[in-house]
Design a protein around this motif. Sequence first.
Motif, PDB file in Angstrom:
ATOM      1  N   ILE A 119     108.751 -36.903   4.116  1.00  0.00           N
ATOM      2  CA  ILE A 119     109.579 -37.108   5.336  1.00  0.00           C
ATOM      3  C   ILE A 119     109.786 -35.870   5.937  1.00  0.00           C
ATOM      4  CG2 ILE A 119     111.833 -36.731   4.001  1.00  0.00           C
ATOM      5  CD1 ILE A 119     112.861 -39.106   5.888  1.00  0.00           C
ATOM      6  N   TYR A 126     116.992 -29.445   7.348  1.00  0.00           N
ATOM      7  CA  TYR A 126     116.261 -29.393   6.061  1.00  0.00           C
ATOM      8  C   TYR A 126     117.102 -29.229   4.751  1.00  0.00           C
ATOM      9  CZ  TYR A 126     112.313 -27.620   3.489  1.00  0.00           C
ATOM     10  OH  TYR A 126     111.278 -27.263   2.556  1.00  0.00           O
ATOM     11  N   ARG A 129     117.839 -32.157   2.225  1.00  0.00           N
ATOM     12  CA  ARG A 129     116.795 -32.862   1.597  1.00  0.00           C
ATOM     13  C   ARG A 129     117.132 -33.225   0.046  1.00  0.00           C
ATOM     14  NH1 ARG A 129     115.777 -27.535   1.811  1.00  0.00           N
ATOM     15  NH2 ARG A 129     114.781 -26.283  -0.119  1.00  0.00           N
ATOM     16  N   GLU A 133     116.992 -36.985  -1.243  1.00  0.00           N
ATOM     17  CA  GLU A 133     115.926 -37.368  -2.356  1.00  0.00           C
ATOM     18  C   GLU A 133     116.916 -38.006  -3.497  1.00  0.00           C
ATOM     19  OE1 GLU A 133     112.800 -35.391  -5.637  1.00  0.00           O
ATOM     20  OE2 GLU A 133     114.208 -34.131  -4.434  1.00  0.00           O
ATOM     21  N   CYS A 159     109.700 -33.069   1.185  1.00  0.00           N
ATOM     22  CA  CYS A 159     110.349 -32.906   2.537  1.00  0.00           C
ATOM     23  C   CYS A 159     109.987 -31.525   3.209  1.00  0.00           C
ATOM     24  CB  CYS A 159     112.024 -32.776   2.471  1.00  0.00           C
ATOM     25  SG  CYS A 159     112.721 -32.972   4.224  1.00  0.00           S
TER      26      CYS A 159
END
Length: 367
Positions: A119, A126, A129, A133, A159
Amino acid sequence: MADLIISFDPGASLSRVFFTLDSSKPELLLMEPYTALIPKQSLLSYEEDAIGVSSPENSAWIEYNQQCWGIGLICQRFFADLKLEQPKFELAIYKTLAVVGAIAQKKSLANGASIRLGILFPYGEYSDRKLFEISITGALLNFKWRGEKRSFKLVEFVCRPEGFGLLSRGRTTTHNLRSRKVAVVMIGFRNASILIMDKGAMTSGVTEDLGFHKLVSSVQRRVAGQKPLSLAAAISAAGSKINLKALLPLVRVEDALLQELEIQSIKSAISIAREEYWAVLSSYLHRYIPSDIDEIIFAGGTAHYFKSELNRLFPRPEKISCDALEYLVQQEFLSEKPKSDLSFRLTDNYGFFSYLCKNSQQVVNHA
């Protein structure tokens, strides 16, 4: 080897997915970006009243954590909005479940199948992530797709920041990435991100709420009755010179004279909004792109729209074109569709998808 490989770019103007099952020919799946919390009974009634057969991605709804969410085109029946103020990773959970559900229905993927998921998030999100997850791993094990219980095992997850796919496959220059200082400028519908790579290592980045929706909102304040995505599509199609023919789908009145006046009003609003938006966007880019940058990669639909202005704004650094990757996407996935900026908007995710397929085992340890 995972049964299903997915590369997902949950954009605010379009959800873009490349996938493959058992290393077969890659496929493209597109979904409208809407999400809506909808009463289950309303969704069941929608299913009962449906006439004809819609594709799974256009009739997507999921049940997770005791809530029902409509995803994509179905949401337009239930007063959905784009929810641009919500964290992307939160909405991406529901969108990912819908993507997996749609693919599973289209390809008869059985419960228990394994998934390798990639993704793309804006640089500013960011850091979310790990939260994503953890959430998506549990969600995939126990959710319902259009009322049917589904369960899949996430065996690999990675990611990357938006723009990574272009760095990994989109560069056409002969210069080695490890010898250059590179800026990837991703300007989409929701936000604008800058990713800086210095000699092959990601050194910095920034994301601001300066996507195309700012320009669209500015036009909406000046003209009445326009929906954001329809208006965005027309503005994009009209181009920098504002072709009046491209604005015809926005006309709401029937009288010919009033139509002309309405189109001129919309054109004037777009012209003013463009100038205002570009002033803010160009200042932001100048502030965060280092003066010693060697090359710049522009990405995202808004960057495509402002291509000439961006090239003039940064005359010295080498501008890296992703034309080869764009051509490949057009030929492989969009050959039956009219030429548009869609292939340009898909290049980052397709580059990322190629990376996932090539590095299936290595990516897990660096996610």
